[in-house]
Design an enzyme around this catalytic site. Structure first.
Site, PDB file in Angstrom:
ATOM      1  N   LYS A 140      13.146   2.818   0.655  1.00 32.95           N
ATOM      2  CA  LYS A 140      11.962   2.084   1.115  1.00 32.95           C
ATOM      3  C   LYS A 140      11.697   2.555   2.539  1.00 32.95           C
ATOM      4  O   LYS A 140      12.560   2.433   3.410  1.00 32.95           O
ATOM      5  CB  LYS A 140      12.257   0.588   1.076  1.00 32.95           C
ATOM      6  CG  LYS A 140      11.062  -0.304   1.301  1.00 32.95           C
ATOM      7  CD  LYS A 140      11.421  -1.718   0.846  1.00 32.95           C
ATOM      8  CE  LYS A 140      10.359  -2.726   1.175  1.00 32.95           C
ATOM      9  NZ  LYS A 140      10.733  -4.062   0.692  1.00 32.95           N
TER      10      LYS A 140
ATOM     11  N   ASP B  71      10.330 -15.217  -0.913  1.00 35.91           N
ATOM     12  CA  ASP B  71       9.251 -14.393  -1.471  1.00 35.91           C
ATOM     13  C   ASP B  71       9.613 -13.972  -2.894  1.00 35.91           C
ATOM     14  O   ASP B  71       9.419 -12.816  -3.291  1.00 35.91           O
ATOM     15  CB  ASP B  71       8.997 -13.169  -0.571  1.00 35.91           C
ATOM     16  CG  ASP B  71       7.677 -12.467  -0.909  1.00 35.91           C
ATOM     17  OD1 ASP B  71       6.812 -13.101  -1.560  1.00 35.91           O
ATOM     18  OD2 ASP B  71       7.516 -11.288  -0.537  1.00 35.91           O
TER      19      ASP B  71
ATOM     20  N   GLY C  11       4.153  -1.144  -1.068  1.00 34.04           N
ATOM     21  CA  GLY C  11       4.109  -2.596  -0.856  1.00 34.04           C
ATOM     22  C   GLY C  11       3.462  -2.906   0.482  1.00 34.04           C
ATOM     23  O   GLY C  11       2.846  -2.036   1.090  1.00 34.04           O
ATOM     24  N   ARG C  12       3.641  -4.154   0.919  1.00 33.30           N
ATOM     25  CA  ARG C  12       3.025  -4.566   2.186  1.00 33.30           C
ATOM     26  C   ARG C  12       3.614  -3.818   3.375  1.00 33.30           C
ATOM     27  O   ARG C  12       2.949  -3.585   4.357  1.00 33.30           O
ATOM     28  CB  ARG C  12       3.271  -6.065   2.400  1.00 33.30           C
ATOM     29  CG  ARG C  12       2.211  -6.940   1.823  1.00 33.30           C
ATOM     30  CD  ARG C  12       2.637  -8.385   1.898  1.00 33.30           C
ATOM     31  NE  ARG C  12       3.828  -8.628   1.072  1.00 33.30           N
ATOM     32  CZ  ARG C  12       4.399  -9.827   0.925  1.00 33.30           C
ATOM     33  NH1 ARG C  12       3.916 -10.870   1.553  1.00 33.30           N
ATOM     34  NH2 ARG C  12       5.471  -9.978   0.154  1.00 33.30           N
ATOM     35  N   PHE C  13       4.904  -3.462   3.284  1.00 31.95           N
ATOM     36  CA  PHE C  13       5.567  -2.920   4.471  1.00 31.95           C
ATOM     37  C   PHE C  13       5.755  -1.413   4.467  1.00 31.95           C
ATOM     38  O   PHE C  13       6.248  -0.846   5.416  1.00 31.95           O
ATOM     39  CB  PHE C  13       6.925  -3.599   4.655  1.00 31.95           C
ATOM     40  CG  PHE C  13       6.795  -5.085   4.814  1.00 31.95           C
ATOM     41  CD1 PHE C  13       6.057  -5.612   5.860  1.00 31.95           C
ATOM     42  CD2 PHE C  13       7.379  -5.952   3.913  1.00 31.95           C
ATOM     43  CE1 PHE C  13       5.915  -6.976   6.019  1.00 31.95           C
ATOM     44  CE2 PHE C  13       7.235  -7.319   4.055  1.00 31.95           C
ATOM     45  CZ  PHE C  13       6.496  -7.843   5.112  1.00 31.95           C
ATOM     46  N   GLY C  14       5.388  -0.766   3.369  1.00 29.16           N
ATOM     47  CA  GLY C  14       5.554   0.687   3.349  1.00 29.16           C
ATOM     48  C   GLY C  14       5.662   1.211   1.933  1.00 29.16           C
ATOM     49  O   GLY C  14       5.213   0.558   0.982  1.00 29.16           O
ATOM     50  N   GLU C  15       6.284   2.377   1.809  1.00 25.84           N
ATOM     51  CA  GLU C  15       6.356   3.040   0.507  1.00 25.84           C
ATOM     52  C   GLU C  15       7.776   3.011  -0.037  1.00 25.84           C
ATOM     53  O   GLU C  15       8.735   2.961   0.723  1.00 25.84           O
ATOM     54  CB  GLU C  15       5.949   4.512   0.670  1.00 25.84           C
ATOM     55  CG  GLU C  15       4.531   4.687   1.164  1.00 25.84           C
ATOM     56  CD  GLU C  15       4.225   6.126   1.525  1.00 25.84           C
ATOM     57  OE1 GLU C  15       5.176   6.904   1.752  1.00 25.84           O
ATOM     58  OE2 GLU C  15       3.036   6.456   1.588  1.00 25.84           O
ATOM     59  N   VAL C  16       7.875   3.101  -1.350  1.00 31.28           N
ATOM     60  CA  VAL C  16       9.197   3.211  -1.972  1.00 31.28           C
ATOM     61  C   VAL C  16       9.268   4.569  -2.689  1.00 31.28           C
ATOM     62  O   VAL C  16       8.355   4.934  -3.423  1.00 31.28           O
ATOM     63  CB  VAL C  16       9.459   2.053  -2.956  1.00 31.28           C
ATOM     64  CG1 VAL C  16      10.838   2.189  -3.578  1.00 31.28           C
ATOM     65  CG2 VAL C  16       9.322   0.704  -2.256  1.00 31.28           C
TER      66      VAL C  16
ATOM     67  N   GLY D  89       6.283   3.506  -5.483  1.00 35.59           N
ATOM     68  CA  GLY D  89       5.575   2.241  -5.261  1.00 35.59           C
ATOM     69  C   GLY D  89       5.126   2.091  -3.817  1.00 35.59           C
ATOM     70  O   GLY D  89       5.579   2.823  -2.936  1.00 35.59           O
TER      71      GLY D  89
HETATM   72  N1  ATP Z   1      15.230  -0.096  -5.967  1.00 31.27           N
HETATM   73  C1  ATP Z   1      14.136   0.219  -6.671  1.00 31.27           C
HETATM   74  N2  ATP Z   1      14.241   0.929  -7.787  1.00 31.27           N
HETATM   75  C2  ATP Z   1      13.128   1.249  -8.501  1.00 31.27           C
HETATM   76  N3  ATP Z   1      11.887   0.909  -8.155  1.00 31.27           N
HETATM   77  C3  ATP Z   1      11.708   0.201  -7.032  1.00 31.27           C
HETATM   78  C4  ATP Z   1      12.812  -0.185  -6.223  1.00 31.27           C
HETATM   79  N4  ATP Z   1      12.345  -0.885  -5.179  1.00 31.27           N
HETATM   80  C5  ATP Z   1      11.017  -0.942  -5.317  1.00 31.27           C
HETATM   81  N5  ATP Z   1      10.606  -0.300  -6.426  1.00 31.27           N
HETATM   82  C6  ATP Z   1       9.230  -0.129  -6.900  1.00 31.27           C
HETATM   83  O1  ATP Z   1       8.394   0.004  -5.774  1.00 31.27           O
HETATM   84  C7  ATP Z   1       7.373  -0.982  -5.780  1.00 31.27           C
HETATM   85  C8  ATP Z   1       7.013  -1.355  -4.385  1.00 31.27           C
HETATM   86  O2  ATP Z   1       8.002  -2.177  -3.844  1.00 31.27           O
HETATM   87  P1  ATP Z   1       7.734  -3.053  -2.558  1.00 31.27           P
HETATM   88  O3  ATP Z   1       8.816  -4.065  -2.490  1.00 31.27           O
HETATM   89  O4  ATP Z   1       7.527  -2.160  -1.409  1.00 31.27           O
HETATM   90  O5  ATP Z   1       6.360  -3.715  -2.815  1.00 31.27           O
HETATM   91  P2  ATP Z   1       5.983  -4.898  -3.819  1.00 31.27           P
HETATM   92  O6  ATP Z   1       7.200  -5.700  -4.125  1.00 31.27           O
HETATM   93  O7  ATP Z   1       5.269  -4.319  -4.988  1.00 31.27           O
HETATM   94  O8  ATP Z   1       5.004  -5.742  -2.969  1.00 31.27           O
HETATM   95  P3  ATP Z   1       5.376  -6.629  -1.690  1.00 31.27           P
HETATM   96  O9  ATP Z   1       5.040  -5.803  -0.517  1.00 31.27           O
HETATM   97  O10 ATP Z   1       4.511  -7.826  -1.853  1.00 31.27           O
HETATM   98  O11 ATP Z   1       6.843  -6.960  -1.763  1.00 31.27           O
HETATM   99  C9  ATP Z   1       7.929  -2.104  -6.642  1.00 31.27           C
HETATM  100  O12 ATP Z   1       6.918  -2.868  -7.224  1.00 31.27           O
HETATM  101  C10 ATP Z   1       8.748  -1.335  -7.662  1.00 31.27           C
HETATM  102  O13 ATP Z   1       7.911  -0.900  -8.712  1.00 31.27           O
HETATM  103 MG    MG Z   2       8.426  -6.219  -2.848  1.00 32.73          MG
END
Ligand code: ATP
Ligand code: MG
Length: 502
Positions: free
Chosen positions: A231, A332, A213-218, A211
């Site tokens: 993350k 949030d 998000g706003r702050f980086g990659e997961v 995934g």
């Molecule tokens: N612990 C985790 N286990 C499995 N998948 C995860 C986990 N954490 C995050 N993800 C996946 O990674 C994606 C990105 O997470 P992230 O929190 O960086 O961004 P977001 O929640 O989609 O957006 P935002 O930046 O607005 O919070 C999530 O939507 C989810 O699908």
């Molecule tokens: Mg998020």
């Protein structure tokens, strides 16, 4: 060679000089002028002379004629201290390069000995001195740099490998579950020791990106055979990384419905800093991902809703005492920031924008800015900036509004008699895909619109209860909304009535 004042009489003068022709006075003379030494090379013969020169012959002043050298023929040196003409002058040669003027004023192409400036020794000193100094500075620099590097790597090693009890924590056969269990029984209540966090983080093997998000990659990563979520923040987001790690390590925060934090690590690779936040991995991903893929049974809906309320109630709750925890508001909350566990329960994640309540001083632990979070989920008082930020409960009430929206997303996917609705984001029918604050404010504050609760939900007890909770989460007046604990109790009761095992 003119012999000026040359002779043997020992005059009652102050300056004593060597004198090559003064056999009678022991090769010494006395003068009121200068001592002079000269070496000549004339017609193949070398000649060395040391004499006294009387003051009246030191003309013209400053550059006396008798003190001058002649290039290639004569090296002359005049001086003014006792026996100073004992110096050995170089034999002049045609090739010798012109030197500098001696202090006797003569043209002095270089003399060997003491008493005059810029001789070969001085020249060597003048050139070699700074070079030597530079080398020394360079060597000191290199030494200091190496010392710093050694100390740095030593420190890094210490942080990673020490203290000596590390082997207790990280014995080869230990899994993450064992580690976290050890931690929960060791009583700190706020997470693994930092050196263990670091060692774990640095031995994770990243597998795939899951995934952004706003702050980086997961990423999904592997540690000792088990999955973890990593993350990775960009170095620009160091503050967010730090804040999220700080909140996750709040004493006694751990709860089955809050994402399990494992480790934070800032790895400096020399060029940039990699900021990692390691947590439990949940293969279903976020609630948003889950609801997009699957519809849910009534039981599944209640499980999701009740577990989310339990997580939020724990987050909001202040526990007093030494093993207590401060009240925390999420700020949030949304379906993308809630993860779905294998057992169908929720885990609240993304605590980077959370604020903690310091009840003794009744203050909030960071200066909260007015409008953070995701616009679509902002409560009316956040959108129109009427929220009272001095009052911690205001932030909890704003979370409850967002929880109501999440419940609406879940309830739409509840499968009753083979009917369920497609997944939609709240306000999908009222605002565009990336709404501005202004667009949200018009709908939520001015028109006081809320997501639609269909009438047919009234026919199913659990959907009726869910609809009622939602409406009570969405009051314009934040203080009138339900609390997370109240919602948790209502849903617990519902789960008992529906015979649902949690
Ligand atoms: N612990 C985790 N286990 C499995 N998948 C995860 C986990 N954490 C995050 N993800 C996946 O990674 C994606 C990105 O997470 P992230 O929190 O960086 O961004 P977001 O929640 O989609 O957006 P935002 O930046 O607005 O919070 C999530 O939507 C989810 O699908
Ligand atoms: Mg998020």
């Amino acid at each position: 060679m003119p012999v000026v004042g040359f002779g043997c009489p020992l005059l009652a003068k102050s300056l004593r000089c060597n004198c090559t022709n003064c056999e009678k006075s022991g090769f010494e003379c006395e003068t009121d002028g200068a001592c002079m030494a000269s070496t000549s090379f004339i017609q193949g013969r070398e000649q060395h002379i040391r004499i006294c020169i009387t003051s009246d012959h030191l003309v013209p002043p400053g550059q006396p004629f008798y003190c001058r050298s002649a290039e290639g023929l004569l090296n002359t040196h005049c001086c003014y201290t006792d026996y100073c003409n004992s110096v050995d002058l170089k034999v002049p040669s045609r090739e010798s390069s012109p030197g500098r003027r001696g202090h006797g004023g003569g043209w002095d192409p270089g003399w060997v000995g003491s008493g005059g400036p810029w001789g070969p020794v001085e020249l060597v000193a003048v050139i070699a001195g700074p070079v030597f100094l530079l080398c020394m500075l360079l060597m000191v620099g290199v030494f200091l740099f190496q010392h710093h590097q050694r100390a740095y790597s030593h420190r890094q090693r210490l942080e990673v490998e020490d203290p000596s009890c590390e082997h207790l924590y990280l014995a080869k056969d230990k899994t993450l579950q064992d580690l976290l269990y050890d931690m929960s029984t060791s009583g700190s209540g706020s997470g693994l020791p930092l050196f263990v966090q670091r060692t774990v983080a640095r031995t994770i093997v990243l597998q795939e990106i899951i995934g952004k998000g706003r702050f980086g990659e997961v990423w999904r990563g592997k540690w000792r055979g088990g999955d973890v979520a990593v993350k990775i923040f960009s170095s620009r987001e160091e503050r967010s990384w730090f804040r999220e790690a700080e909140i996750y390590q709040t004493i006694m925060l751990r709860h089955e419905n809050i994402l399990g934090f494992i480790a934070a690590d800032n790895k400096d690779n020399g060029t940039w800093t990699q900021l990692w936040l390691v947590s439990d991995y949940h293969e279903h991903g976020s609630l948003f991902d889950y609801l997009n893929h699957y519809s849910v049974t009534i039981e599944g809906m209640i499980k999701l809703a009740l577990s989310a309320a339990s997580g939020l109630a724990h987050l909001h709750m202040e526990i007093l005492g030494t093993q207590g925890k401060p009240g925390i508001a999420h700020r949030d909350l949304k379906s993308k920031n809630i993860l779905v566990k294998k057992n169908g329960m929720c885990a609240i994640a993304d605590l980077g924008l959370a604020v903690r309540h310091e009840s003794i001083t009744d203050t909030i632990d960071i200066a909260p800015n007015q409008r953070v979070g995701t616009k679509r989920y902002m409560a009316p008082e956040v959108l129109d900036e009427t929220i009272n930020m001095k009052h911690f409960d205001s932030f909890k009430c704003a979370d409850i509004y967002a929880l109501g929206l999440v419940y609406w997303e879940i309830a739409r996917r509840a499968n009753t008699g083979g009917i369920h609705e497609e997944y939609q984001l709240p306000y999908f029918d009222l605002v565009p895909s990336d709404p501005s604050i202004e667009e949200m404010r018009k709908v939520v504050c001015d028109q006081r619109l809320r997501p639609n609760v269909p009438n047919w939900w009234q026919s199913y007890e659990s959907l009726r209860v869910m609809g009622k909770i939602m409406r009570e989460c969405w009051y314009s007046n934040g203080a009138a909304r339900l609390t997370a604990l109240r919602i948790k109790k209502t849903l617990s009761q519902l789960s008992v009535e529906e015979d649902i095992k949690m």
